[in-house]
Design a protein around this motif. Sequence first.
Motif, PDB file in Angstrom:
ATOM      1  N   LYS A 146       0.816  -1.218   0.000  1.00  0.00           N
ATOM      2  CA  LYS A 146       0.000   0.000   0.000  1.00  0.00           C
ATOM      3  C   LYS A 146       0.848   1.266   0.000  1.00  0.00           C
ATOM      4  O   LYS A 146       0.325   2.368   0.044  1.00  0.00           O
ATOM      5  CB  LYS A 146      -0.947  -0.016   1.213  1.00  0.00           C
ATOM      6  N   LEU A 147       2.158   1.078  -0.033  1.00  0.00           N
ATOM      7  CA  LEU A 147       3.043   2.250  -0.094  1.00  0.00           C
ATOM      8  C   LEU A 147       3.474   2.482  -1.536  1.00  0.00           C
ATOM      9  O   LEU A 147       3.891   1.545  -2.224  1.00  0.00           O
ATOM     10  CB  LEU A 147       4.282   2.043   0.785  1.00  0.00           C
ATOM     11  N   LYS A 148       3.344   3.732  -1.976  1.00  0.00           N
ATOM     12  CA  LYS A 148       3.832   4.105  -3.294  1.00  0.00           C
ATOM     13  C   LYS A 148       4.872   5.193  -3.123  1.00  0.00           C
ATOM     14  O   LYS A 148       4.627   6.163  -2.409  1.00  0.00           O
ATOM     15  CB  LYS A 148       2.676   4.650  -4.139  1.00  0.00           C
ATOM     16  N   LEU A 149       5.999   5.032  -3.763  1.00  0.00           N
ATOM     17  CA  LEU A 149       7.013   6.078  -3.711  1.00  0.00           C
ATOM     18  C   LEU A 149       6.960   6.873  -5.003  1.00  0.00           C
ATOM     19  O   LEU A 149       6.966   6.291  -6.094  1.00  0.00           O
ATOM     20  CB  LEU A 149       8.401   5.462  -3.493  1.00  0.00           C
ATOM     21  N   GLU A 150       6.877   8.184  -4.876  1.00  0.00           N
ATOM     22  CA  GLU A 150       6.839   9.062  -6.051  1.00  0.00           C
ATOM     23  C   GLU A 150       8.242   9.583  -6.338  1.00  0.00           C
ATOM     24  O   GLU A 150       8.833  10.275  -5.526  1.00  0.00           O
ATOM     25  CB  GLU A 150       5.873  10.233  -5.820  1.00  0.00           C
ATOM     26  N   LEU A 151       8.725   9.221  -7.503  1.00  0.00           N
ATOM     27  CA  LEU A 151      10.049   9.663  -7.941  1.00  0.00           C
ATOM     28  C   LEU A 151       9.874  10.692  -9.052  1.00  0.00           C
ATOM     29  O   LEU A 151       8.838  10.724  -9.703  1.00  0.00           O
ATOM     30  CB  LEU A 151      10.848   8.467  -8.487  1.00  0.00           C
ATOM     31  N   THR A 152      10.903  11.491  -9.284  1.00  0.00           N
ATOM     32  CA  THR A 152      10.829  12.425 -10.406  1.00  0.00           C
ATOM     33  C   THR A 152      11.884  12.063 -11.440  1.00  0.00           C
ATOM     34  O   THR A 152      12.820  11.322 -11.173  1.00  0.00           O
ATOM     35  CB  THR A 152      11.040  13.887  -9.962  1.00  0.00           C
ATOM     36  N   GLU A 153      11.695  12.653 -12.594  1.00  0.00           N
ATOM     37  CA  GLU A 153      12.579  12.355 -13.716  1.00  0.00           C
ATOM     38  C   GLU A 153      14.020  12.773 -13.452  1.00  0.00           C
ATOM     39  O   GLU A 153      14.921  12.328 -14.154  1.00  0.00           O
ATOM     40  CB  GLU A 153      12.039  13.036 -14.987  1.00  0.00           C
ATOM     41  N   SER A 154      14.243  13.617 -12.461  1.00  0.00           N
ATOM     42  CA  SER A 154      15.618  14.048 -12.157  1.00  0.00           C
ATOM     43  C   SER A 154      16.498  12.852 -11.791  1.00  0.00           C
ATOM     44  O   SER A 154      17.713  12.899 -11.966  1.00  0.00           O
ATOM     45  CB  SER A 154      15.618  15.074 -11.028  1.00  0.00           C
ATOM     46  N   LEU A 155      15.875  11.777 -11.310  1.00  0.00           N
ATOM     47  CA  LEU A 155      16.634  10.559 -11.004  1.00  0.00           C
ATOM     48  C   LEU A 155      17.334   9.996 -12.230  1.00  0.00           C
ATOM     49  O   LEU A 155      18.351   9.320 -12.134  1.00  0.00           O
ATOM     50  CB  LEU A 155      15.682   9.480 -10.492  1.00  0.00           C
ATOM     51  N   LEU A 156      16.770  10.277 -13.391  1.00  0.00           N
ATOM     52  CA  LEU A 156      17.318   9.716 -14.620  1.00  0.00           C
ATOM     53  C   LEU A 156      18.617  10.398 -15.034  1.00  0.00           C
ATOM     54  O   LEU A 156      19.307   9.933 -15.933  1.00  0.00           O
ATOM     55  CB  LEU A 156      16.281   9.815 -15.738  1.00  0.00           C
ATOM     56  N   LEU A 157      18.946  11.518 -14.357  1.00  0.00           N
ATOM     57  CA  LEU A 157      20.218  12.177 -14.627  1.00  0.00           C
ATOM     58  C   LEU A 157      21.368  11.416 -13.978  1.00  0.00           C
ATOM     59  O   LEU A 157      22.522  11.616 -14.323  1.00  0.00           O
ATOM     60  CB  LEU A 157      20.203  13.609 -14.081  1.00  0.00           C
ATOM     61  N   GLY A 158      21.055  10.541 -13.042  1.00  0.00           N
ATOM     62  CA  GLY A 158      22.102   9.806 -12.341  1.00  0.00           C
ATOM     63  C   GLY A 158      22.294   8.416 -12.933  1.00  0.00           C
ATOM     64  O   GLY A 158      22.026   8.183 -14.107  1.00  0.00           O
ATOM     65  N   ASP A 159      22.739   7.523 -12.070  1.00  0.00           N
ATOM     66  CA  ASP A 159      23.032   6.152 -12.474  1.00  0.00           C
ATOM     67  C   ASP A 159      21.726   5.364 -12.604  1.00  0.00           C
ATOM     68  O   ASP A 159      21.131   4.949 -11.612  1.00  0.00           O
ATOM     69  CB  ASP A 159      23.952   5.535 -11.406  1.00  0.00           C
ATOM     70  N   VAL A 160      21.296   5.184 -13.829  1.00  0.00           N
ATOM     71  CA  VAL A 160      19.986   4.576 -14.061  1.00  0.00           C
ATOM     72  C   VAL A 160      19.969   3.096 -13.670  1.00  0.00           C
ATOM     73  O   VAL A 160      18.981   2.588 -13.143  1.00  0.00           O
ATOM     74  CB  VAL A 160      19.534   4.768 -15.522  1.00  0.00           C
ATOM     75  N   GLU A 161      21.096   2.416 -13.895  1.00  0.00           N
ATOM     76  CA  GLU A 161      21.166   0.995 -13.503  1.00  0.00           C
ATOM     77  C   GLU A 161      20.947   0.848 -12.000  1.00  0.00           C
ATOM     78  O   GLU A 161      20.229  -0.037 -11.529  1.00  0.00           O
ATOM     79  CB  GLU A 161      22.542   0.395 -13.868  1.00  0.00           C
TER      80      GLU A 161
END
Length: 278
Positions: A146-161
Motif C-alpha cells: 500500500k506504499l507508493k514512492l513518487e520519484l521524479t525524472e531528475s533521477l534519470l540524470l544519475g546512475d539509471v542501472e
Amino acid sequence: QAKGAGRNTQRFFDPDMQAAVNARSNLEADLRQGLARGELCVYYQPVVDHRARLLGVEALVRWRHPVRGMISPADFIPLAEQTGLILPLGQQVLQTACGQLQRWGERKQTRHLSVSVNVSARQFRQPGFVAEVLQTLQGCGADPRKLKLELTESLLLGDVEDTIARMEQLKREGVGFALDDFGTGYSSLSYLKRLPLDQVKIDQGFVRDVLTDPNDAAIVRTILALAQSLDLEVVAEGVETTGQLAFLRLHGCEGFQGYLFGRPGPVEDIDAYLSHEL
Ligand code: C2E
Ligand code: MG
Ligand code: MG
Ligand code: MG
C-alpha cells in the motif's frame, strides 16, 4: 570579511545579495531546528477514481513555523535538498505516512487505501535508502503493497542501472512506484519503459489548460495513450474543474487528484471524505 577569501582578495558584496545569503542561512538554521522540534507535519490529499471514490492519498509535507505560519514545501524543499536536511525530513514524512498506513490497514473500510510519498533523488540515492524504507514499514507494521514512492525524472540524470536495482529491491517487497510530474523533465521514452513503474502522474501544468491549449491537450492524450500501451496506471494532478475531469476520462485516465476532489489537509479531512462516501 568573506570566509575563505584568499590573501589580497577583495570581496564586494551587493547588499541585496548579502541579504539573500543571510535569509537563506537563517532559513536553514530554522529548518534544522523546526525538524528537531517536530514542526513539520504531513497533510494528505485524496487520489480518487472517476466516481470520486477514494483510492488513496498523497502525503505532502507542511511546516508549521512558529512565527511565519504554515510554509509550503515549494519554499523549503529546494533548500532541504541543497543542505541535506531532506534526509531527516524525508524519513520523518515516511515514518508518519507508514504509521497512517498501519492505522488504515486495521479497518475494513480503509484497508484498500494506498499512501504515496514523495522521495527526492538525493534521498533515493542514499546508500541505506532501501533498508530504511523496509525497516520503517516493518517497524510500523504497515503493508508494503500500500506504499507508493513518487520519484521524479531528475533521477534519470544519475546512475539509471542503480536506480532500477533499488526500485527492484523494493518492488520485491511489494512497494509501488510512481513517476511524478511526468512530462516536465528529462525522461526519454526508453527509460520510461525500463523503469519498473506502476504509475505515472500527469503534471498539473498540462492539466491546467487542457481545455483551451491544443498543445497541452495533445500532450495529455499522448501520455494517456503511452501509459495504456505500457500498462501503467495514470493519475492526473491538479484537476480543478469538471471540464478537465471529463476530458481526462474521455481519453482513458482513471485516477485523479486536485482541488475538485479535495485539497491537502490533516488526516481528519480524509476521514471526513470517507464518511461522506459511505
Ligand atoms: P507534487 O508531488 O507534484 O504534489 C502535488 C502538488 O500539487 C501539491 O503541492 C498539491 O497541493 C498541489 N495540488 C494538488 N491539487 C491541486 C490543484 O487542483 N490545483 C493546484 N493549483 N495545485 C494542486 P504542495 O503540497 O505545495 O507540494 C509541492 C511539491 O513539493 C510536491 O509536488 C513535491 O514535489 C514536493 N513535496 C511535498 N511534500 C514532499 C515530501 O515529503 N518530500 C519531498 N521530497 N517533496 C515533497
Ligand atoms: Mg508528488
Ligand atoms: Mg506532481
Ligand atoms: Mg510538482
